[in-house]
Scaffold this motif. Structure first.
Motif, PDB file in Angstrom:
ATOM      1  N   TYR A  52       0.812  -1.218   0.000  1.00  0.00           N
ATOM      2  CA  TYR A  52       0.000   0.000   0.000  1.00  0.00           C
ATOM      3  C   TYR A  52       0.846   1.270   0.000  1.00  0.00           C
ATOM      4  O   TYR A  52       0.350   2.347   0.334  1.00  0.00           O
ATOM      5  CB  TYR A  52      -0.929   0.003   1.222  1.00  0.00           C
ATOM      6  CG  TYR A  52      -1.918  -1.135   1.211  1.00  0.00           C
ATOM      7  CD1 TYR A  52      -3.022  -1.120   0.366  1.00  0.00           C
ATOM      8  CD2 TYR A  52      -1.736  -2.232   2.044  1.00  0.00           C
ATOM      9  CE1 TYR A  52      -3.925  -2.166   0.351  1.00  0.00           C
ATOM     10  CE2 TYR A  52      -2.638  -3.288   2.040  1.00  0.00           C
ATOM     11  CZ  TYR A  52      -3.726  -3.244   1.192  1.00  0.00           C
ATOM     12  OH  TYR A  52      -4.615  -4.296   1.179  1.00  0.00           O
ATOM     13  N   ASP A  58      -0.827   3.639  -2.150  1.00  0.00           N
ATOM     14  CA  ASP A  58      -2.280   3.579  -2.096  1.00  0.00           C
ATOM     15  C   ASP A  58      -2.839   4.904  -1.578  1.00  0.00           C
ATOM     16  O   ASP A  58      -2.365   5.446  -0.581  1.00  0.00           O
ATOM     17  CB  ASP A  58      -2.717   2.427  -1.189  1.00  0.00           C
ATOM     18  CG  ASP A  58      -4.213   2.174  -1.254  1.00  0.00           C
ATOM     19  OD1 ASP A  58      -4.948   2.946  -0.638  1.00  0.00           O
ATOM     20  OD2 ASP A  58      -4.636   1.215  -1.931  1.00  0.00           O
ATOM     21  N   SER A  76     -11.135  -0.383   1.118  1.00  0.00           N
ATOM     22  CA  SER A  76     -10.738   0.730   0.253  1.00  0.00           C
ATOM     23  C   SER A  76     -11.640   1.951   0.399  1.00  0.00           C
ATOM     24  O   SER A  76     -11.231   3.061   0.063  1.00  0.00           O
ATOM     25  CB  SER A  76     -10.782   0.272  -1.206  1.00  0.00           C
ATOM     26  OG  SER A  76     -12.130  -0.010  -1.583  1.00  0.00           O
TER      27      SER A  76
END
Length: 304
Positions: free
Chosen positions: A14, A17, A250
């Motif tokens: 991540y 991310d 998410s």
């Protein structure tokens, strides 16, 4: 209230991310101190990290089986606040364990079998087919298979890491999962193309949240002890069925997701709960949702 200090454990998967890093920047912009550590990449002085006690809360964004969970659990064992509660993450990361917990607590989840070798599922009665077979530690729809007949099991591979597979009877549905996201007591729903129907266009869009699904989502949070989480629901012939639970998802398509997640983290660090005062919010049902599909449920416990 005064500014706080957070430790974010963001694993390499991540590192680019948007969700965890955007939350970090939002907290910093609000004046909070945020340290970002990368388990598996950074050199970590473990004893100093836990012993110093200088962080008001630790936040973990991890892959299944990643190196950060043990560190988060160590922080929790030292009495530090973690997001989510460290005791809640492992049970939902292991889908076999999650199925046991869900069944014992009365959550609607398909009957679940576990095996290391997919051939073992041949012992399941033919009347249970089709089956959905997936890794017990899977995520993001990875390696999910629809098995129509027992002879198709021969085409499935055992997990390379020696882990378990789980099998569940297929729940008849319209080809889409209902994704429900919870951030600090507010619930949001989207419809997303099921990974079992790859021939359908991959779409995810906000939708109204039915009252019974809102109540179910709140129950999932209570059963597993989660504050930031998501669940996949199928609207089957006998009502909504939970087919997956995820910690710190998410939050795709959730309006102002970064702000809402950051607020939930701060609230949990200050009060021990990311949920607002019970009864403070309101419920917008599937017959009264604004076109923007903004806040679908506030304090979903009121829907129960």
């Amino acid at each position: 209230m005064g500014h706080m200090r957070f430790c974010f454990l963001v694993e390499e998967h991540y590192r680019n991310d948007g969700m965890p890093l955007a939350v970090v920047e939002h907290l910093r912009a609000a004046g909070h101190r945020v340290d970002v550590l990368r388990p598996g990449a950074d050199l970590l002085d473990l004893a100093e990290l836990v012993r110093s006690g200088k962080h008001d809360a630790w936040v973990l964004k991890t892959v299944s089986g990643g190196p950060g969970l043990g560190l988060l659990e160590s922080a929790a064992a030292a009495g530090l606040t973690t997001v989510n509660d460290a005791r809640a993450i492992r049970p939902v990361r292991d889908k076999a364990q999650a199925a046991v917990v869900a069944t014992l607590r009365g959550l609607p989840m398909p009957r679940t079998w576990a095996a290391a070798d997919p051939a073992a599922f041949a012992a399941i009665g033919a009347r249970r087919y089709p089956l959905v077979v997936k890794p017990a530690d899977g995520s993001s729809g990875r390696a999910v298979h629809l098995v129509e007949r027992p002879e198709q099991l021969a085409g499935l591979a055992a997990p390379a890491d020696g882990g378990l597979l789980i099998a569940q009877p297929y729940v008849p549905n319209d080809g889409c999962d209902l994704k429900v996201y919870c951030a600090g007591g507010e619930f949001f729903a989207t419809r997303r193309t099921s990974p079992l129907h790859p021939h359908h266009p991959a779409v995810e869009r906000p939708v109204p949240l039915p009252r019974e699904v809102a109540a179910l989502a709140a129950q999932v949070g209570e059963v597993f002890g989660l504050d930031l989480y998501g669940l996949d629901v199928l609207l089957g012939p006998d009502g909504p069925v939970v087919v997956d639970v995820n910690d710190f998802p998410s939050f795709r398509q959730v309006p102002r997701a970064v702000e809402r997640v950051a607020d939930a983290v701060v609230r949990l660090a200050r009060t021990g709960s990311s949920w607002p005062t019970p009864g403070a919010g309101h419920l917008l049902t599937d017959t009264a949702v604004p076109d923007t599909a903004d806040t679908v449920v506030t304090d979903a416990r009121a829907a129960r």
